[in-house]
Design a protein around this motif. Structure first.
Motif, PDB file in Angstrom:
ATOM      1  N   GLY A 151      -8.491 -32.459   6.988  1.00 15.07           N
ATOM      2  CA  GLY A 151      -7.642 -32.984   8.110  1.00 15.07           C
ATOM      3  C   GLY A 151      -6.270 -33.630   7.866  1.00 15.07           C
ATOM      4  N   ARG A 152      -6.609 -34.365   6.533  1.00 14.27           N
ATOM      5  CA  ARG A 152      -5.471 -34.764   5.866  1.00 14.27           C
ATOM      6  C   ARG A 152      -4.338 -34.119   5.271  1.00 14.27           C
ATOM      7  NH1 ARG A 152      -7.330 -38.285   0.438  1.00 14.27           N
ATOM      8  NH2 ARG A 152      -4.717 -38.830   0.656  1.00 14.27           N
ATOM      9  N   SER A 167     -13.304 -29.256   7.056  1.00 17.35           N
ATOM     10  CA  SER A 167     -12.693 -30.552   6.585  1.00 17.35           C
ATOM     11  C   SER A 167     -11.190 -30.259   6.368  1.00 17.35           C
ATOM     12  CB  SER A 167     -13.578 -31.122   5.375  1.00 17.35           C
ATOM     13  OG  SER A 167     -13.330 -29.754   4.298  1.00 17.35           O
ATOM     14  N   GLU A 180      -4.585 -33.296  15.240  1.00 19.07           N
ATOM     15  CA  GLU A 180      -4.060 -34.104  16.412  1.00 19.07           C
ATOM     16  C   GLU A 180      -2.525 -34.104  15.999  1.00 19.07           C
ATOM     17  OE1 GLU A 180      -4.744 -35.518  18.830  1.00 19.07           O
ATOM     18  OE2 GLU A 180      -3.213 -37.134  19.064  1.00 19.07           O
ATOM     19  N   GLN A 199       2.082 -41.695  13.191  1.00 17.06           N
ATOM     20  CA  GLN A 199       0.557 -41.557  12.740  1.00 17.06           C
ATOM     21  C   GLN A 199       0.102 -42.558  11.777  1.00 17.06           C
ATOM     22  OE1 GLN A 199      -1.830 -38.899  13.419  1.00 17.06           O
ATOM     23  NE2 GLN A 199      -0.994 -38.682  15.237  1.00 17.06           N
ATOM     24  N   GLN A 253      -7.437 -28.182   8.557  1.00 23.00           N
ATOM     25  CA  GLN A 253      -8.600 -27.728   8.727  1.00 23.00           C
ATOM     26  C   GLN A 253      -8.888 -26.368   8.688  1.00 23.00           C
ATOM     27  OE1 GLN A 253      -6.959 -30.211  10.431  1.00 23.00           O
ATOM     28  NE2 GLN A 253      -8.335 -31.839  11.212  1.00 23.00           N
ATOM     29  N   PRO A 285      -2.643 -26.846  10.555  1.00 24.82           N
ATOM     30  CA  PRO A 285      -3.457 -28.030   9.977  1.00 24.82           C
ATOM     31  C   PRO A 285      -4.146 -27.656   8.927  1.00 24.82           C
ATOM     32  CG  PRO A 285      -4.109 -27.424  12.506  1.00 24.82           C
ATOM     33  CD  PRO A 285      -2.951 -26.470  11.936  1.00 24.82           C
ATOM     34  N   SER A 342      -5.623 -45.269  15.556  1.00 20.90           N
ATOM     35  CA  SER A 342      -5.011 -43.747  15.385  1.00 20.90           C
ATOM     36  C   SER A 342      -6.247 -42.980  16.215  1.00 20.90           C
ATOM     37  CB  SER A 342      -5.139 -43.090  14.196  1.00 20.90           C
ATOM     38  OG  SER A 342      -6.379 -43.023  13.718  1.00 20.90           O
ATOM     39  N   ARG A 343      -7.483 -43.438  16.577  1.00 17.21           N
ATOM     40  CA  ARG A 343      -8.447 -42.511  17.204  1.00 17.21           C
ATOM     41  C   ARG A 343      -9.017 -43.276  18.595  1.00 17.21           C
ATOM     42  NH1 ARG A 343     -11.336 -39.385  12.365  1.00 17.21           N
ATOM     43  NH2 ARG A 343      -9.475 -39.106  11.281  1.00 17.21           N
ATOM     44  N   ASP A 366      -5.351 -37.070  10.759  1.00 10.88           N
ATOM     45  CA  ASP A 366      -5.707 -35.813  11.632  1.00 10.88           C
ATOM     46  C   ASP A 366      -4.770 -34.742  11.830  1.00 10.88           C
ATOM     47  OD1 ASP A 366      -7.121 -33.924  13.172  1.00 10.88           O
ATOM     48  OD2 ASP A 366      -7.929 -35.228  14.639  1.00 10.88           O
ATOM     49  N   GLY A 373      -7.679 -40.417   6.664  1.00  8.87           N
ATOM     50  CA  GLY A 373      -7.850 -40.666   7.823  1.00  8.87           C
ATOM     51  C   GLY A 373      -6.948 -39.780   8.775  1.00  8.87           C
TER      52      GLY A 373
END
Ligand SMILES: Cc1ncc(COP(=O)(O)O)c(C=O)c1O
Length: 401
Positions: free
Chosen positions: A362-363, A360, A337, A391, A353, A351, A400-401, A334, A332
């Motif tokens: 993102g973690r 994909s 972010e 976070q 990504q 990051p 978080s989102r 990101d 989860g």
């Protein structure tokens, strides 16, 4: 009405790189982002002396056009360098390129038609993703673990997707820092031969080992001539010189020459001669030893700071060389972010990504330790870890989102 840009842009995903590369220029930013060598350790004096020799007696020649395939004495020198790395080759198998980035681009454009498939590690080098995307390639991600690509997973993927290229970064991979285990190198070379898949072996970091033993390149097991080996002086001398090279079959080199003529006629004669003059004296061995020692220490400091400050739920790789380690956060997370917030605190990283063609990952995020002095590494990780705490807490509370 404006002239539309080419369709190929539709295939190229955006990355954080453009603004990340600008930020380290600002002195108050602690950047773990770019794969930059330590600026203060460049062998400036030796390169100055080399450039004086190049521009001395017969300096005019160094300013003239040269051959597309590259400066012959440097190509000859590279035959010896490749032998030292465990690869036997001849001068006609070597072409010099404007950094290894151009080598990847020329190889991709020489082999890929739109819709062709490339197998890559997952994650993989973000600008290689963009090279293959610009050729409108399709991606298949090879399963990997702590020892690199898992060869047993490849036959099924190859039979199903019929890839033209398998792209691998075997040493201290960018971004993961992972090294492809020796038995896997043999196995992958054999599979490439069996299925007629070209392996593009990208090795910018192999000389930067600071722990464990050297392993021969995949190309050392290339009995079927199915491997194009790519390397560069960007990480061991200086990236501003833009000198890289490819070792491949003479037929492939001929095609690369055609592509290079189209791209830029030739690489800088001045840079190639400077690199040759510098290497010829043998001073580079001591320089490489110096940067290895510095990176070993920087890695140690980063790993220790991560252990001290990072919250539960975060883990990271333990590279034996190179410039990067790869952090995995809780499900989860990101990282894009996290980067947005980190920028406000003047800390940078890349990051996850950016390292997956499908966006994909993102973690995960990549931290580079090579271009930051130890005190700043500790400080940067302390700040970053506090943001990771925040976070994680937000994730745990579901807000978080
Ligand atoms: C895996 C990999 N390949 C290629 C390159 C390109 O390097 P250069 O064009 O400076 O040789 C880099 C640079 O960071 C890299 O990490």
């Amino acid at each position: 009405m404006k002239t539309p840009f080419a369709q190929r842009f539709a295939h190229i995903t955006s990355s954080s790189l453009s603004y990340i590369l600008k930020a380290p220029m600002q002195p108050d930013v602690i950047s773990f982002a770019g794969g930059l060598p330590a600026t203060e350790l460049f062998p400036l004096e030796d390169l100055r002396a080399a450039s004086e020799r190049v521009l001395g007696a017969r300096g005019q020649v160094a300013l003239q056009y040269g051959s597309t395939i590259g400066y012959q004495p440097l190509r000859e020198l590279l035959v010896g360098e490749m032998a030292r790395r465990g690869v036997r080759c001849s001068t006609e198998q070597i072409i010099l390129t404007s950094g290894s980035q151009q080598a990847l681009d020329l190889l991709a454009r020489s082999f890929l038609d739109p819709g062709d498939t490339v197998i890559t590690e997952s994650p993989t080098y973000l600008t290689a993703i963009r090279v293959f995307q610009s050729c409108e390639a399709r991606f298949v991600l090879a399963p990997t673990d702590g020892e690199g690509i898992i060869p047993e997973a490849l036959p099924e993927l190859i039979e199903r997707f019929r890839p033209k290229i398998l792209y691998t970064i075997p040493n201290f991979q960018n971004p993961s820092g992972i090294t492809l285990a020796e038995p896997r190198r043999k196995a992958i070379a054999q599979l490439a031969a069996q299925y007629g898949v070209l392996i593009v072996e990208d090795d910018p970091y192999g000389q930067l080992r600071y722990a464990g033993n050297d392993i021969p390149p995949v190309k050392a097991y290339d009995e079927a001539n199915q491997i194009a080996y790519v390397s560069t002086f960007s990480k061991t001398v200086a990236p501003g010189l833009r000198v890289g090279w490819v070792v491949a079959t003479p037929e492939t080199v001929e095609k690369l020459v055609v592509m290079k003529q189209v791209a830029d006629t030739m690489s800088s004669t001045l840079d190639q001669r400077m690199v040759y003059e510098y290497l010829r004296t043998g001073e580079n061995a001591a320089h490489v030893e110096r940067i290895r020692t510095a990176y070993r220490e920087r890695y140690r400091v980063m790993d220790a700071a991560l252990r001290e400050y990072m919250p539960e739920g975060f883990s990271w790789t333990k590279p034996e060389g190179g410039m990067f380690l790869w952090v995995t956060g809780p499900e989860g997370l990101d990282a894009a972010e996290l980067l947005r917030v980190a920028l406000e605190h003047r800390v940078l990283f890349v990051p996850g990504q950016d390292f997956f063609p499908d966006g994909s990952g993102g973690r995960h995020f990549r931290l580079s330790f090579s271009n930051t002095v130890p005190e700043r590494i500790r400080e940067g990780i302390r700040i970053l870890a506090a943001l990771c705490h925040a976070q994680s807490a937000a994730l745990a509370s579901g807000s978080s989102r």
